[in-house]
Each structure stands twice: as structure tokens, then as C-alpha cells.
Design a protein around this motif. Structure first.
Motif, PDB file in Angstrom:
ATOM      1  N   HIS A   1      20.087 112.149  67.990  1.00 33.10           N
ATOM      2  CA  HIS A   1      19.467 112.082  66.753  1.00 33.10           C
ATOM      3  C   HIS A   1      18.082 111.638  66.542  1.00 33.10           C
ATOM      4  N   SER A   2      17.250 112.182  65.995  1.00 30.49           N
ATOM      5  CA  SER A   2      15.717 111.628  65.836  1.00 30.49           C
ATOM      6  C   SER A   2      16.063 111.136  64.418  1.00 30.49           C
ATOM      7  N   GLN A   3      15.078 110.132  63.933  1.00 32.87           N
ATOM      8  CA  GLN A   3      15.088 109.522  62.731  1.00 32.87           C
ATOM      9  C   GLN A   3      14.840 110.357  61.634  1.00 32.87           C
ATOM     10  N   VAL A   4      15.719 110.901  60.989  1.00 32.04           N
ATOM     11  CA  VAL A   4      15.434 112.018  59.910  1.00 32.04           C
ATOM     12  C   VAL A   4      15.518 111.211  58.480  1.00 32.04           C
ATOM     13  N   PRO A   5      15.115 111.888  57.670  1.00 35.31           N
ATOM     14  CA  PRO A   5      15.039 111.245  56.245  1.00 35.31           C
ATOM     15  C   PRO A   5      16.783 111.222  55.709  1.00 35.31           C
ATOM     16  N   LEU A   6      16.957 110.255  54.957  1.00 28.33           N
ATOM     17  CA  LEU A   6      18.181 109.830  54.467  1.00 28.33           C
ATOM     18  C   LEU A   6      18.181 110.229  53.117  1.00 28.33           C
TER      19      LEU A   6
ATOM     20  N   HIS B   1      17.406  99.212  56.905  1.00 29.28           N
ATOM     21  CA  HIS B   1      17.545  99.829  57.905  1.00 29.28           C
ATOM     22  C   HIS B   1      16.439 100.818  58.360  1.00 29.28           C
ATOM     23  N   GLY B   2      15.306 100.991  57.661  1.00 32.81           N
ATOM     24  CA  GLY B   2      14.122 101.524  58.187  1.00 32.81           C
ATOM     25  C   GLY B   2      14.178 103.024  58.005  1.00 32.81           C
ATOM     26  N   PHE B   3      15.070 103.617  57.023  1.00 36.95           N
ATOM     27  CA  PHE B   3      15.327 105.088  56.776  1.00 36.95           C
ATOM     28  C   PHE B   3      14.154 105.537  55.859  1.00 36.95           C
ATOM     29  N   GLU B   4      13.593 106.677  56.007  1.00 40.70           N
ATOM     30  CA  GLU B   4      12.682 107.259  55.250  1.00 40.70           C
ATOM     31  C   GLU B   4      13.675 107.945  54.084  1.00 40.70           C
ATOM     32  N   ARG B   5      13.197 107.882  52.908  1.00 46.25           N
ATOM     33  CA  ARG B   5      13.833 108.369  51.660  1.00 46.25           C
ATOM     34  C   ARG B   5      13.751 109.899  51.610  1.00 46.25           C
ATOM     35  N   GLY B   6      14.919 110.517  51.604  1.00 49.92           N
ATOM     36  CA  GLY B   6      14.796 112.148  51.614  1.00 49.92           C
ATOM     37  C   GLY B   6      15.075 112.678  50.258  1.00 49.92           C
TER      38      GLY B   6
ATOM     39  N   ASP C   1      16.668 114.020  46.693  1.00 48.80           N
ATOM     40  CA  ASP C   1      17.914 113.819  45.956  1.00 48.80           C
ATOM     41  C   ASP C   1      19.010 114.535  45.931  1.00 48.80           C
ATOM     42  N   ALA C   2      20.449 113.867  45.797  1.00 49.38           N
ATOM     43  CA  ALA C   2      21.498 114.658  45.822  1.00 49.38           C
ATOM     44  C   ALA C   2      22.234 113.992  44.510  1.00 49.38           C
ATOM     45  N   GLY C   3      22.969 115.216  44.179  1.00 44.76           N
ATOM     46  CA  GLY C   3      23.925 114.922  42.834  1.00 44.76           C
ATOM     47  C   GLY C   3      25.231 114.364  43.166  1.00 44.76           C
ATOM     48  N   GLY C   4      25.757 114.325  44.495  1.00 39.81           N
ATOM     49  CA  GLY C   4      27.008 113.930  44.900  1.00 39.81           C
ATOM     50  C   GLY C   4      27.462 114.105  46.457  1.00 39.81           C
ATOM     51  N   LEU C   5      28.650 113.756  46.823  1.00 37.04           N
ATOM     52  CA  LEU C   5      29.046 113.792  48.354  1.00 37.04           C
ATOM     53  C   LEU C   5      28.893 115.166  48.824  1.00 37.04           C
ATOM     54  N   GLU C   6      29.083 116.450  47.766  1.00 36.15           N
ATOM     55  CA  GLU C   6      29.073 117.504  48.552  1.00 36.15           C
ATOM     56  C   GLU C   6      27.674 118.079  49.026  1.00 36.15           C
ATOM     57  N   THR C   7      26.610 117.630  48.280  1.00 39.32           N
ATOM     58  CA  THR C   7      25.379 117.879  48.337  1.00 39.32           C
ATOM     59  C   THR C   7      24.826 117.080  49.592  1.00 39.32           C
ATOM     60  N   ILE C   8      25.258 115.889  49.684  1.00 37.22           N
ATOM     61  CA  ILE C   8      24.803 115.040  50.836  1.00 37.22           C
ATOM     62  C   ILE C   8      25.267 115.596  52.134  1.00 37.22           C
ATOM     63  N   ALA C   9      26.611 115.865  52.164  1.00 36.53           N
ATOM     64  CA  ALA C   9      27.078 116.530  53.411  1.00 36.53           C
ATOM     65  C   ALA C   9      26.376 117.921  53.614  1.00 36.53           C
ATOM     66  N   LEU C  10      26.129 118.785  52.620  1.00 36.15           N
ATOM     67  CA  LEU C  10      25.627 120.222  52.969  1.00 36.15           C
ATOM     68  C   LEU C  10      24.239 119.817  53.441  1.00 36.15           C
ATOM     69  N   LEU C  11      23.488 118.894  52.990  1.00 36.84           N
ATOM     70  CA  LEU C  11      21.999 118.564  53.712  1.00 36.84           C
ATOM     71  C   LEU C  11      22.103 117.916  55.117  1.00 36.84           C
ATOM     72  N   ALA C  12      23.117 116.958  55.237  1.00 32.92           N
ATOM     73  CA  ALA C  12      23.239 116.500  56.494  1.00 32.92           C
ATOM     74  C   ALA C  12      23.660 117.442  57.539  1.00 32.92           C
ATOM     75  N   ALA C  13      24.630 118.484  57.151  1.00 32.78           N
ATOM     76  CA  ALA C  13      25.019 119.484  58.088  1.00 32.78           C
ATOM     77  C   ALA C  13      23.756 120.385  58.714  1.00 32.78           C
ATOM     78  N   THR C  14      22.627 120.284  58.093  1.00 31.54           N
ATOM     79  CA  THR C  14      21.578 121.179  58.427  1.00 31.54           C
ATOM     80  C   THR C  14      20.956 120.511  59.619  1.00 31.54           C
ATOM     81  N   GLY C  15      21.104 119.312  59.809  1.00 28.05           N
ATOM     82  CA  GLY C  15      20.458 118.690  60.770  1.00 28.05           C
ATOM     83  C   GLY C  15      18.981 118.264  60.533  1.00 28.05           C
TER      84      GLY C  15
END
Length: 294
Positions: free
Chosen positions: A189-194, A209-214, A216-230
Motif C-alpha cells: 500500500h502506498s500512502q493514499v488519501p483517507l 497518523h499522517g494521512f492526507e484527507r480524501g 467526503d463520505a456519507g456512510g460506511l458503504e461509501t467508504i468501502a466503495l472508495l477503498a475498494a478502488t485502491g
């Protein structure tokens, strides 16, 4: 100053006014009330004449509450709720539990192995068949506000930092980690936005923890969807992430933070508990009593 004595027709007209205001207009309220626009309009006029003020603007431009109407809606809604509680409170004195139990919850709790909330609701139905649960799913921040405004009687969410305004009944613990997906050809994993949402653990992850802000998400479904893109990573409860990982190759970042979140049944400290709330809290405690480390 003269005193307003409301009769039964006045109370009915107030209920109709509240329904129209909450529906956003006469047309939307027609089906809810099973009344014609003419009848609804007549009741609204009666309330306005009784109070001596115009409560709403209605016409070609649409429906809009006046400043007096906004105040009247809030006061009338609260008053009608208390009137509706008379029967349930009298039933409680007689040993019969009835009425609506308003419960606010954060999303996806049911996917946790230790969650016994459905079983608790089933047991509540067995012990108090006349109590009707009303379940509302909200964000962490909205749940706290709903408790303060007394729109829900019980909130089921994480404890985070204790607030003196609330009482907490621990139920079970969920683990939160930062998850991401490896893109084809990547070895680590490279340091990708959170992915961002207003949440105590997200704020802590960004601050410490030094993460860059990515995005905005409206809920867990959106967070998981964006994380799944890599292209992004996201903070997710472990039990929910495990379900997503069955289809998408998300995994916890090996050097990412880990948070332990105690899910609690929370009530407002200054609000007296009804007997139906006490019963539900007792059932929750009974069913989650085998959870260790809480």
C-alpha cells in the motif's frame, strides 16, 4: 392576557397543521390525512384564527411556514407528543406496557457477531406485545443530537468519550482499522488519501497518523466503495470490512491505527426513563452479559 383554551376540534386542527407542515404542503398531506385540500385548508384557517397569526403561505409559489408557523409547529408537535403519552403512562402505572419506543442506531451493527439487538427486540415483543419499536438509522453526530432533542429515547452507538449528559450501557466491542485495496502490480500500500466523514476515529487518524484527507463520505458503504478502488483508504469496522472483503480485495493497512469501540445503549441522563425503556435496557444487558472485556 387572555388564556387559550383548546377544545377537541382545536387539537384536531393542530394535528392537521403539524402533518401539513411536516409533509411540506397540502398536496403531500392529502394522502396521509385522507382529507381533501378544502378540509385541510379549513382546519389551518381555524388554527390561524384561534392563534391570531398567519402560520403559512400557500399559493402558486408553494407552501412555506411563516416565522410564527415555525414556532407553532415546534410547540404543537411537542405538546401533542406529551398528550399521546398520557395513555402509555397510565398503562404503565397499571402494569401494562404500551406505546412507541424510539431507538436510534448507527449503521451495520447487525453484521457484528456479538450484536444481539434483533434478539432483544424479539424478547421485548414477547414481554410487552403492545410496545411498538421505531428504529431510525443515523450517523454518530446525528444520534447525539437526536438524544438531546428527545427525538429518540435510546441511542445505540459507540461510546468514544463519555458525555455527562448521557448514561451508557456497554453491549459489545467492535474494532476499527484503516482498509485499502492493492491495485494490479502493486506490492504494498502506498500512502493514499483517507476517505473523510465526521467521526472521532477518523479525526484522530488524520491528526495523529499522517494521512492526507480524501473525499467526503456519507456512510460506511461509501467508504468501502472508495477503498475498494485502491485509490483511497478508509476507516471501517472490522466485522463490516470482512463482509466487503469477500468480494473486493480490501485489507487492513499493516502500519495503520486500530481502535476499539464499545457499542453502548445510551440514554439522556436528565430524562426520566419510561418503564418500556427500562425493560428494553434490561433485556439488552441480559443478552450481552457474556461479552468480556467491557
Amino acid at each position: 392576557m387572555s388564556q387559550l383554551d383548546f377544545n377537541e376540534r382545536d387539537l384536531r386542527s393542530l394535528r392537521i397543521f403539524c402533518t401539513v407542515a411536516q409533509a411540506g404542503g397540502f398536496t403531500a398531506a392529502e394522502q396521509r390525512l385522507n382529507m381533501s385540500k378544502a378540509s385541510i385548508s379549513r382546519h389551518i384557517r381555524d388554527v390561524e384564527e384561534r392563534l391570531g397569526v398567519r402560520l403559512c403561505e400557500r399559493g402558486p409559489a408553494g407552501f412555506k411556514l411563516t416565522a410564527a408557523g415555525i414556532v407553532a409547529l415546534e410547540m404543537a408537535s411537542n405538546a401533542l407528543k406529551y398528550l399521546e403519552r398520557i395513555r402509555t403512562e397510565i398503562d404503565s402505572v397499571r402494569g401494562v406496557l404500551s406505546g412507541t419506543l424510539s431507538i436510534g442506531m448507527v449503521e451495520h451493527l447487525i453484521t457484528h457477531d456479538a450484536c444481539k439487538i434483533p434478539e432483544a427486540l424479539a424478547e421485548l415483543k414477547r414481554r410487552a406485545p403492545d410496545v411498538q419499536p421505531e428504529i431510525i438509522v443515523m450517523t454518530f453526530a446525528n444520534l447525539s443530537q437526536a438524544l438531546r432533542e428527545r427525538r429518540v429515547e435510546v441511542a445505540i452507538r459507540g461510546m468514544y468519550v463519555k458525555d455527562r449528559m448521557f448514561n451508557y450501557g456497554p453491549l459489545f466491542v467492535e474494532v476499527h482499522r484503516v482498509y485499502g485495496a492493492l491495485q494490479p502490480g502493486q506490492k504494498s500500500h502506498s500512502q493514499v488519501p483517507l476517505v473523510y466523514r465526521p467521526h472521532p476515529f477518523v479525526e484522530q487518524t488524520l491528526a495523529q497518523h499522517g494521512f492526507e484527507r480524501g473525499p467526503d463520505a456519507g456512510g460506511l458503504e461509501t467508504i468501502a466503495l472508495l477503498a475498494a478502488t485502491g485509490n483511497y483508504c478508509g476507516l471501517l469496522p472490522e466485522h463490516y470490512a470482512n463482509l466487503v472483503a469477500q468480494r473486493y480485495a480490501i485489507e487492513p493497512l499493516p502500519d495503520g491505527p486500530e481502535f476499539h469501540n464499545t457499542i453502548c445503549a445510551i440514554t439522556e441522563a436528565s430524562r426520566p426513563l419510561t418503564r418500556r425503556v427500562e425493560l428494553f435496557l434490561d433485556i439488552l444487558e441480559e443478552l450481552h452479559s457474556d461479552q468480556v472485556g467491557i
